[in-house]
Design a protein around this motif. Structure first.
Motif, PDB file in Angstrom:
ATOM      1  N   ALA A 190       0.832  -1.210   0.000  1.00 45.16           N
ATOM      2  CA  ALA A 190       0.000   0.000   0.000  1.00 45.16           C
ATOM      3  C   ALA A 190       0.864   1.255   0.000  1.00 45.16           C
ATOM      4  CB  ALA A 190      -0.935  -0.012   1.204  1.00 45.16           C
ATOM      5  N   ALA A 191       2.040   1.178   0.624  1.00 45.55           N
ATOM      6  CA  ALA A 191       2.923   2.350   0.703  1.00 45.55           C
ATOM      7  C   ALA A 191       3.814   2.493  -0.519  1.00 45.55           C
ATOM      8  CB  ALA A 191       3.796   2.249   1.958  1.00 45.55           C
ATOM      9  N   ALA A 192       3.764   1.523  -1.428  1.00 38.25           N
ATOM     10  CA  ALA A 192       4.684   1.533  -2.569  1.00 38.25           C
ATOM     11  C   ALA A 192       4.555   2.775  -3.454  1.00 38.25           C
ATOM     12  CB  ALA A 192       4.498   0.269  -3.403  1.00 38.25           C
ATOM     13  N   PRO A 193       3.354   3.266  -3.772  1.00 42.47           N
ATOM     14  CA  PRO A 193       3.285   4.467  -4.625  1.00 42.47           C
ATOM     15  C   PRO A 193       4.033   5.657  -4.037  1.00 42.47           C
ATOM     16  CG  PRO A 193       1.142   3.392  -4.544  1.00 42.47           C
ATOM     17  CD  PRO A 193       2.009   2.704  -3.527  1.00 42.47           C
ATOM     18  N   ALA A 194       3.913   5.868  -2.740  1.00 45.09           N
ATOM     19  CA  ALA A 194       4.644   6.979  -2.114  1.00 45.09           C
ATOM     20  C   ALA A 194       6.143   6.738  -2.196  1.00 45.09           C
ATOM     21  CB  ALA A 194       4.205   7.129  -0.657  1.00 45.09           C
ATOM     22  N   GLY A 195       6.555   5.488  -2.049  1.00 46.39           N
ATOM     23  CA  GLY A 195       7.972   5.168  -2.163  1.00 46.39           C
ATOM     24  C   GLY A 195       8.500   5.419  -3.555  1.00 46.39           C
ATOM     25  N   ASP A 236      10.622   0.692 -25.942  1.00 47.18           N
ATOM     26  CA  ASP A 236      11.120   0.972 -27.288  1.00 47.18           C
ATOM     27  C   ASP A 236      10.577   2.308 -27.795  1.00 47.18           C
ATOM     28  OD1 ASP A 236      11.845   0.952 -30.040  1.00 47.18           O
ATOM     29  OD2 ASP A 236      11.840  -1.234 -30.029  1.00 47.18           O
ATOM     30  N   GLN A 237      11.475   3.264 -27.932  1.00 48.30           N
ATOM     31  CA  GLN A 237      11.057   4.611 -28.323  1.00 48.30           C
ATOM     32  C   GLN A 237      10.744   4.738 -29.815  1.00 48.30           C
ATOM     33  OE1 GLN A 237      13.176   7.888 -26.120  1.00 48.30           O
ATOM     34  NE2 GLN A 237      14.570   6.197 -25.593  1.00 48.30           N
ATOM     35  N   ARG A 238      10.943   3.689 -30.591  1.00 50.35           N
ATOM     36  CA  ARG A 238      10.523   3.718 -31.998  1.00 50.35           C
ATOM     37  C   ARG A 238       9.006   3.627 -32.123  1.00 50.35           C
ATOM     38  NH1 ARG A 238      13.879  -1.253 -34.237  1.00 50.35           N
ATOM     39  NH2 ARG A 238      12.889  -2.083 -32.360  1.00 50.35           N
ATOM     40  N   ILE A 239       8.351   3.185 -31.071  1.00 55.10           N
ATOM     41  CA  ILE A 239       6.888   3.090 -31.094  1.00 55.10           C
ATOM     42  C   ILE A 239       6.322   4.488 -30.858  1.00 55.10           C
ATOM     43  CG2 ILE A 239       4.880   2.122 -29.911  1.00 55.10           C
ATOM     44  CD1 ILE A 239       6.672  -0.336 -29.269  1.00 55.10           C
ATOM     45  N   ASP A 240       5.565   4.984 -31.823  1.00 52.89           N
ATOM     46  CA  ASP A 240       5.048   6.357 -31.759  1.00 52.89           C
ATOM     47  C   ASP A 240       3.826   6.485 -30.863  1.00 52.89           C
ATOM     48  OD1 ASP A 240       6.826   7.711 -33.741  1.00 52.89           O
ATOM     49  OD2 ASP A 240       5.960   6.207 -35.083  1.00 52.89           O
ATOM     50  N   ALA A 241       3.010   5.445 -30.817  1.00 56.94           N
ATOM     51  CA  ALA A 241       1.768   5.538 -30.036  1.00 56.94           C
ATOM     52  C   ALA A 241       1.373   4.161 -29.553  1.00 56.94           C
ATOM     53  CB  ALA A 241       0.643   6.147 -30.868  1.00 56.94           C
ATOM     54  N   ALA A 242       0.789   4.136 -28.368  1.00 57.52           N
ATOM     55  CA  ALA A 242       0.302   2.896 -27.784  1.00 57.52           C
ATOM     56  C   ALA A 242      -1.135   3.083 -27.340  1.00 57.52           C
ATOM     57  CB  ALA A 242       1.163   2.483 -26.597  1.00 57.52           C
ATOM     58  N   CYS A 243      -1.897   2.004 -27.417  1.00 53.97           N
ATOM     59  CA  CYS A 243      -3.260   2.002 -26.894  1.00 53.97           C
ATOM     60  C   CYS A 243      -3.388   0.829 -25.937  1.00 53.97           C
ATOM     61  CB  CYS A 243      -4.278   1.876 -28.017  1.00 53.97           C
ATOM     62  SG  CYS A 243      -5.998   1.850 -27.431  1.00 53.97           S
ATOM     63  N   VAL A 244      -3.726   1.130 -24.686  1.00 57.43           N
ATOM     64  CA  VAL A 244      -3.845   0.121 -23.627  1.00 57.43           C
ATOM     65  C   VAL A 244      -5.309   0.040 -23.234  1.00 57.43           C
ATOM     66  CG1 VAL A 244      -3.154  -0.524 -21.300  1.00 57.43           C
ATOM     67  CG2 VAL A 244      -1.513   0.606 -22.823  1.00 57.43           C
ATOM     68  N   SER A 245      -5.896  -1.126 -23.428  1.00 58.67           N
ATOM     69  CA  SER A 245      -7.318  -1.302 -23.137  1.00 58.67           C
ATOM     70  C   SER A 245      -7.505  -2.461 -22.160  1.00 58.67           C
ATOM     71  CB  SER A 245      -8.083  -1.604 -24.431  1.00 58.67           C
ATOM     72  OG  SER A 245      -9.441  -1.867 -24.158  1.00 58.67           O
ATOM     73  N   GLY A 246      -8.360  -2.242 -21.166  1.00 55.76           N
ATOM     74  CA  GLY A 246      -8.714  -3.322 -20.261  1.00 55.76           C
ATOM     75  C   GLY A 246      -7.568  -3.813 -19.408  1.00 55.76           C
ATOM     76  N   TYR A 247      -6.598  -2.934 -19.125  1.00 53.71           N
ATOM     77  CA  TYR A 247      -5.487  -3.348 -18.274  1.00 53.71           C
ATOM     78  C   TYR A 247      -5.069  -2.269 -17.289  1.00 53.71           C
ATOM     79  CZ  TYR A 247      -1.027  -4.835 -16.484  1.00 53.71           C
ATOM     80  OH  TYR A 247      -0.013  -5.169 -15.630  1.00 53.71           O
ATOM     81  N   PHE A 248      -5.026  -1.018 -17.670  1.00 54.37           N
ATOM     82  CA  PHE A 248      -4.429   0.047 -16.875  1.00 54.37           C
ATOM     83  C   PHE A 248      -5.134   0.194 -15.531  1.00 54.37           C
ATOM     84  CE2 PHE A 248      -3.352   4.329 -15.591  1.00 54.37           C
ATOM     85  CZ  PHE A 248      -2.026   4.453 -15.976  1.00 54.37           C
ATOM     86  N   GLY A 249      -4.326   0.262 -14.456  1.00 51.82           N
ATOM     87  CA  GLY A 249      -4.891   0.433 -13.124  1.00 51.82           C
ATOM     88  C   GLY A 249      -3.818   0.246 -12.070  1.00 51.82           C
ATOM     89  N   PRO A 250      -4.197   0.232 -10.800  1.00 51.59           N
ATOM     90  CA  PRO A 250      -3.214   0.029  -9.726  1.00 51.59           C
ATOM     91  C   PRO A 250      -2.683  -1.392  -9.756  1.00 51.59           C
ATOM     92  CG  PRO A 250      -5.440   0.019  -8.845  1.00 51.59           C
ATOM     93  CD  PRO A 250      -5.574   0.417 -10.280  1.00 51.59           C
ATOM     94  N   ARG A 251      -1.409  -1.573  -9.378  1.00 56.24           N
ATOM     95  CA  ARG A 251      -0.767  -2.893  -9.389  1.00 56.24           C
ATOM     96  C   ARG A 251      -0.405  -3.373  -7.991  1.00 56.24           C
ATOM     97  NH1 ARG A 251      -2.948  -5.012 -12.887  1.00 56.24           N
ATOM     98  NH2 ARG A 251      -3.308  -3.466 -14.487  1.00 56.24           N
ATOM     99  N   GLU A 252      -0.763  -2.634  -6.967  1.00 58.62           N
ATOM    100  CA  GLU A 252      -0.393  -3.055  -5.620  1.00 58.62           C
ATOM    101  C   GLU A 252      -1.055  -4.388  -5.238  1.00 58.62           C
ATOM    102  OE1 GLU A 252       0.909   0.354  -6.639  1.00 58.62           O
ATOM    103  OE2 GLU A 252      -1.255   0.465  -6.226  1.00 58.62           O
ATOM    104  N   GLY A 253      -2.100  -4.782  -5.949  1.00 63.64           N
ATOM    105  CA  GLY A 253      -2.733  -6.080  -5.727  1.00 63.64           C
ATOM    106  C   GLY A 253      -2.335  -7.127  -6.730  1.00 63.64           C
ATOM    107  N   VAL A 254      -1.154  -6.960  -7.355  1.00 64.80           N
ATOM    108  CA  VAL A 254      -0.727  -7.900  -8.399  1.00 64.80           C
ATOM    109  C   VAL A 254      -0.606  -9.317  -7.865  1.00 64.80           C
ATOM    110  CG1 VAL A 254       1.755  -7.512  -8.048  1.00 64.80           C
ATOM    111  CG2 VAL A 254       0.924  -8.219 -10.298  1.00 64.80           C
ATOM    112  N   TRP A 255      -0.435  -9.482  -6.550  1.00 58.64           N
ATOM    113  CA  TRP A 255      -0.333 -10.827  -5.973  1.00 58.64           C
ATOM    114  C   TRP A 255      -1.622 -11.631  -6.144  1.00 58.64           C
ATOM    115  CZ3 TRP A 255      -3.630 -12.058  -1.922  1.00 58.64           C
ATOM    116  CH2 TRP A 255      -4.266 -10.985  -1.295  1.00 58.64           C
ATOM    117  N   GLN A 256      -2.744 -10.936  -6.424  1.00 59.17           N
ATOM    118  CA  GLN A 256      -4.002 -11.632  -6.673  1.00 59.17           C
ATOM    119  C   GLN A 256      -4.180 -12.001  -8.132  1.00 59.17           C
ATOM    120  OE1 GLN A 256      -6.161  -8.272  -4.738  1.00 59.17           O
ATOM    121  NE2 GLN A 256      -7.218  -9.875  -3.590  1.00 59.17           N
ATOM    122  N   GLU A 257      -3.317 -11.495  -8.977  1.00 56.56           N
ATOM    123  CA  GLU A 257      -3.388 -11.769 -10.404  1.00 56.56           C
ATOM    124  C   GLU A 257      -2.701 -13.093 -10.714  1.00 56.56           C
ATOM    125  OE1 GLU A 257      -2.670  -8.336 -12.957  1.00 56.56           O
ATOM    126  OE2 GLU A 257      -2.694  -7.037 -11.195  1.00 56.56           O
TER     127      GLU A 257
END
Length: 774
Positions: A58-63, A277-298
Motif C-alpha cells: 500500500a505504501a509503494a506508490p509513495a515510495g 522501445d522509443q521507436r513506437i510512436d503511439a500505444a493504446c492500452v485497453s482493459g489493463y491500466f490500473g493500480p498494481r499493488e494487488g498484483v499478488w491476486q493476479e
C-alpha cells in the motif's frame, strides 16, 4: 543504563539455569517478560507478516515518488533521466537478449494450405511467423491492405483468452466493434497480430500423466523462465519488438509510423513494449491500466520481481511519454484460477475510481513533460472513458489513429467480416508449439548457466588469501542480499523478549521465545537448555531448523520421522539448542506471502533473515551463550534456509545443509529431471535470475570461510547422489584448493531417506563448535 539492567538480569538468569529445579512451568527466563501469546503461534506469525507486506504494498506508490527523479526542463533531458528506469524494467521483464535480425516475416504455407487464409474489406490476411531471440519463432496473422499502401504499421495484441483469428473477425468470440485488428486494417493500417500463450490448464508431471500440479500454460513457461532471469512477459514483449524491428528496417531511411495496441494481457504487453522501445510512436492500452499493488491476486504469470517497488502502471506509462498513449478504461477480464498446485488467482478488474487514481498519478508526471513536437495534437495522452459496450470501440480507435496519423485519421466502422479461403490455423497445435519453444529456450539458458555464473563469480574465485577473501566476499553477499534474497533495510524494533517455560525432561528445560523484529513481524522458537549447565559457563548453540510445514516441537519431541528429535539429542550432548519457527507453513497462506513479497523486490527469506538476525542478537545476550559459537543446522526447507540465511547473518559461525543440497538451478528450472520443482506444487519456490548468479556452490562460497557441511541420504527424493555430488565437488574445490581450508568442508552420504542422520553432522558440530563429545 539499559545495558547495565540487562547484565544484572542475565546474572539472575545464570542462577536460575544452574538450579533448574526452581523453574516452574509457564515462568519466563530472567531478563524477559512472560510470553502470553496463545493458540497457533505459527499461523499468527504468518498473519503478521501478511499484514506487514500488505502495508508495504500500500505504501509503494509513495515510495516510488521518492525514488523517481525525472527532470522536466526539456524533452530530451526528461528522456535521458528516465533511461535507467527503462533499463531496469527491461531487466526485470527478462528483455535482455539480442533479437534475431530478419528481412520480413515468413509466410506459413503447405502444398494443401496457402499462406493467405482470408480476404477482408480492403485487406488480406496471411499466416506468418517471425524470429525473436535465439531459435524462437513468433506466430500469428498479418493483415495487409489490398493496395499495399498503409498509413501506419501496428502490432495488435490479443489477451490470453483471445486468438488472432478472433481479433480479425475470422472466429467467433469477440464482438465486431472490438475486433480492433480487423478494424485497423480496414482503416488503412498494416497489422501484425501475434498469438500469445493462453491460460489453458493441464496436469504437469514428468513423463506425462495426471499426478502433478494443475498449471496454466503461462505458468508452465513462467516457472523455469523466472529462475533463469527471463519471463513469459519478456518473451512476448520480444515478439512485439521483433515486429517493430521489421517495420523500422523496412522503412529504411524514412520515418516509420508505428503503433501497438492490446486488450487485457495484450494491453499489458503493448504498454511494456512501448515503454521499452522509443521507436513506437503511439500505444493504446485497453482493459489493463490500473493500480498494481494487488498484483499478488493476479495470475502468477504476471508476477514480476521488484515491479511494484519501482513501477505502478503510471510509472510504466510515463516511460512512453512524451510519445502518444491512449488509455481505454473499459474493464478488462476478471481472472480466477484454482489452487491445485499452481499459483491461485482471484483478480477482479479495478473499479473506475481506482483506475482514475492511477491515471491522476500519470497525469501528474505527464503534464510536466514538454510535448513531442509532432504538430497534430495539443496533448499526447488521451483517456477513453469506460465504455458501456465493448473494449477498443470506435472512440478509442479514433484517438489512437489520430495520435499516429494526425487529425485526419479515421476509423472504418463497417462490420463486413473477412471471407475465409480455407481452414484456419489449429489454435491448440499452435499453442503447444509456442509453449514448447519457450520452455526449450529456458533449457538452453539452463545449459549455459554454469559458465554465466562462473563469470559472475570470477572476482571472488580469483582470491586465494583468506584476509582478502573476507573483504571481497562482502561485495558478493551484498549482491546476494539485494538481488537474490531482497534486502529488508529495517530491523526497527527492539527485540522485547517474551518467554515461558513450556517443556522439561530430566536433561533439559525448554522455553518458548517471542522476539519483535519489525512492525507486525516477530520471531518465535523454542530454546532448549541443558540442566547440567554450570554457573558462569558459556556454551555453543545449534539453531535447529525444521522443514516445510514444520514446527519447532517437531525437532525435539515425538521422534518425527524426518527430524528424530535432533534438537533434543544435541541438547543432551551439552549444546544449547534453539528451534525457530520459520514461515513456510500454512500452504497458500505462506505461499501467497511470496506473491506479496516479490513485487516489492523481496522474498520469503527477506523476512527470515532479519528474524534470524534478531534471534542471534538475543542468543548472544544470554549469559550462558558463547556468541562466537552459534551454528545453523537445517533440514529440507530448513536446508534451503541453511544456504541463504548464514551468508547474510554473520553470527552463524557454521552451516549444515541437510536433505536439500542440490544442483539447485536445475532442481528449479529443468523440465528434464523428474525431481524438478517444475513438476510440483511449490509455486513460491522460484527465485528470479538465480540461474545467472547463485547456485548452491556459489551460496556456499558466501558462507566461506566459515565451516560448511552437507548431509545427504541415498534415497532422498529431492535429488540424486550424482547431482548432489556434482554441486558439492565445486564447493569442496573452493574450500580445499582455492582457500586451502578443506578441513572446514564435509559431506556425509548415508543409506537412508529425507531425514536427519545425526552422525557425521554431530561430529562436525562438536569439532567446529569446540565442544567435546560426551
Amino acid at each position: 543504563m539499559l545495558r547495565r539492567t540487562l547484565l544484572v538480569a542475565c546474572g539472575v538468569l545464570v542462577v536460575c539455569l544452574a538450579q533448574p529445579a526452581l523453574a516452574k512451568e509457564g515462568e519466563p527466563l530472567a531478563g524477559s517478560k512472560r510470553l502470553e501469546l496463545q493458540g497457533d503461534i505459527a499461523a499468527q506469525m504468518v498473519a503478521g507478516i501478511d499484514r506487514f507486506l500488505l502495508k508495504q504494498l500500500a505504501a509503494a506508490p509513495a515510495g516510488r515518488e521518492r525514488r523517481w527523479g525525472p527532470e522536466f526542463d526539456t524533452t530530451g533531458h526528461y528522456i535521458r533521466t528516465i533511461e535507467p528506469f527503462r533499463q531496469r524494467l527491461a531487466h526485470i521483464l527478462g528483455v535482455r537478449d539480442e533479437r534475431t535480425k530478419f528481412a520480413a516475416p515468413e509466410l506459413i504455407a503447405t502444398t494443401e494450405q496457402p499462406a493467405k487464409i482470408a480476404t477482408g474489406k480492403k485487406f488480406e490476411v496471411f499466416r506468418v511467423r517471425w524470429p525473436t531471440v535465439r531459435g524462437i519463432q513468433a506466430e500469428g496473422l498479418l493483415l495487409v491492405p489490398l493496395d499495399k499502401k498503409f498509413v501506419a504499421d501496428i502490432v495488435a495484441i490479443p489477451s490470453a483468452e483471445q486468438t488472432p483469428e478472433q481479433l480479425c473477425g475470422l472466429s467467433e468470440g469477440i464482438a465486431p466493434e472490438s475486433q480492433y485488428a480487423r478494424r485497423l486494417a480496414q482503416s488503412g493500417c498494416r497489422v501484425l497480430v501475434p498469438a500469445i500463450i493462453s491460460r489453458r490448464m493441464q496436469k504437469r508431471s514428468f513423463g506425462g500423466g495426471d499426478r502433478g500440479p494443475n498449471l496454466t500454460d503461462r505458468e508452465f513457461v513462467y516457472r523455469p523462465a523466472f529462475e533463469m532471469g527471463r519471463h513469459i512477459l519478456g518473451y512476448e514483449v520480444q515478439q512485439v519488438l521483433a515486429g517493430v524491428d521489421w517495420f523500422a528496417r523496412e522503412a529504411g531511411n524514412d520515418d516509420p509510423t508505428i503503433g501497438v495496441i492490446g486488450y487485457g494481457d495484450g494491453g499489458q504487453l503493448a504498454m511494456y513494449a512501448a515503454a521499452l522501445d522509443q521507436r513506437i510512436d503511439a500505444a493504446c492500452v485497453s482493459g489493463y491500466f490500473g493500480p498494481r499493488e494487488g498484483v499478488w491476486q493476479e495470475p502468477l504469470d504476471r508476477n514480476v520481481q521488484g515491479l511494484v517497488e519501482l513501477y505502478g502502471d503510471a510509472e510504466v506509462a510515463s516511460l512512453i511519454v512524451p510519445r502518444a498513449l491512449t488509455i481505454d478504461s473499459t474493464p478488462g477480464p476478471n481472472i480466477k484460477l484454482p489452487s491445485e498446485g499452481g499459483g491461485p488467482a482471484d483478480y477482479v478488474f479495478p473499479q473506475p475510481a481506482a483506475i482514475q487514481a492511477e491515471i491522476d498519478r500519470l497525469l501528474k508526471i505527464s503534464d510536466q513533460v514538454p510535448l513531442k513536437p509532432k504538430g497534430f495534437a495539443s496533448r499526447n495522452l488521451a483517456i477513453s472513458a469506460e465504455s458501456a459496450g465493448q473494449f477498443c470501440e470506435t472512440r478509442t480507435l479514433l484517438s489512437f489513429l489520430r495520435q499516429l496519423c494526425g487529425p485526419n485519421g479515421s476509423v472504418d466502422t463497417s462490420e463486413v467480416m473477412p471471407e475465409k479461403n480455407g481452414p484456419l490455423p489449429d489454435v491448440a497445435e499452435r499453442q503447444s508449439r509456442l509453449v514448447k519453444q519457450l520452455v526449450d529456450d529456458t533449457q538452453l539458458l539452463l545449459q549455459d548457466s554454469p559458465k554465466v555464473r562462473s563469470e559472475f563469480m570470477r572476482e571472488l574465485y580469483a582470491v586465494k588469501d583468506l584476509e582478502v577473501y573476507r573483504g571481497v566476499v562482502g561485495k558478493y553477499r551484498a549482491m546476494f542480499a539485494a538481488n537474490a534474497i531482497g534486502y529488508l533495510d529495517e530491523l526497527s524494533l527492539t527485540m522485547n523478549p517474551r518467554t515461558r517455560q513450556t517443556y522439561e525432561t530430566d536433561k533439559w528445560i525448554g522455553y518458548e521465545v517471542q522476539l519483535d523484529v519489525v512492525d507486525d513481524v516477530f520471531a518465535y522458537g523454542v530454546l532448549l537448555v541443558p540442566k547440567d549447565l554450570k554457573p558462569g559457563e558459556k556454551r555453543p548453540v545449534v539453531v535447529c531448523q525444521h522443514g516445510l510445514e514444520g514446527r519447532p516441537v517437531d525437532t525435539f519431541q515425538g521422534n518425527h520421522y524426518a527430524y528424530h528429535d535432533f534438537a533434543a539429542k544435541l541438547c543432551e550432548r551439552g549444546f544449547i539448542t534453539f528451534a525457530p519457527q520459520n514461515i513456510y507453513i500454512g500452504k497458500d497462506n505462506f505461499r501467497t506471502l511470496q506473491r506479496k513479497a516479490n513485487p516489492l523486490g523481496l522474498t520469503l527469506f527477506s523476512i527470515m533473515v532479519p528474524q534470524h538476525q534478531q534471534i542471534c542478537n538475543w542468543l548472544k545476550q544470554l549469559p550462558m551463550v558463547d556468541g562466537e559459537r552459534i551454528g545453523f543446522y537445517g533440514l529440507s526447507y530448513g536446508g534451503k534456509s541453511a544456504m541463504r540465511i548464514p551468508p547474510l547473518v554473520p553470527d552463524y559461525c557454521l552451516s549444515i545443509c541437510s536433505a536439500d543440497f542440490n544442483e539447485w538451478i536445475s532442481k528449479n528450472a529443468s523440465t528434464r529431471l523428474p525431481f524438478s520443482y517444475v513438476w510440483t506444487g511449490e509455486y513460491e519456490i522460484f527465485e528470479f535470475d538465480l540461474g545467472n548468479t547463485f547456485n548452491y556452490s556459489e551460496m556456499a562460497a558466501l558462507i566461506a570461510p566459515r565451516p560448511f557441511m552437507v548431509e545427504r541420504g541415498h534415497t532422498d527424493g529431492v535429488s540424486t547422489d550424482e547431482w548432489v555430488a556434482h554441486e558439492y565437488a565445486k564447493v569442496f574445490y573452493h574450500y580445499n584448493h582455492r582457500l586451502k581450508i578443506g578441513d572446514r568442508c564435509e559431506m556425509e552420504i548415508f543409506d537412508g531417506p529425507h531425514t536427519i542422520n545425526g552422525k557425521g553432522t554431530f561430529d562436525f558440530l562438536h569439532k567446529h563448535l569446540k565442544w567435546a563429545a560426551k
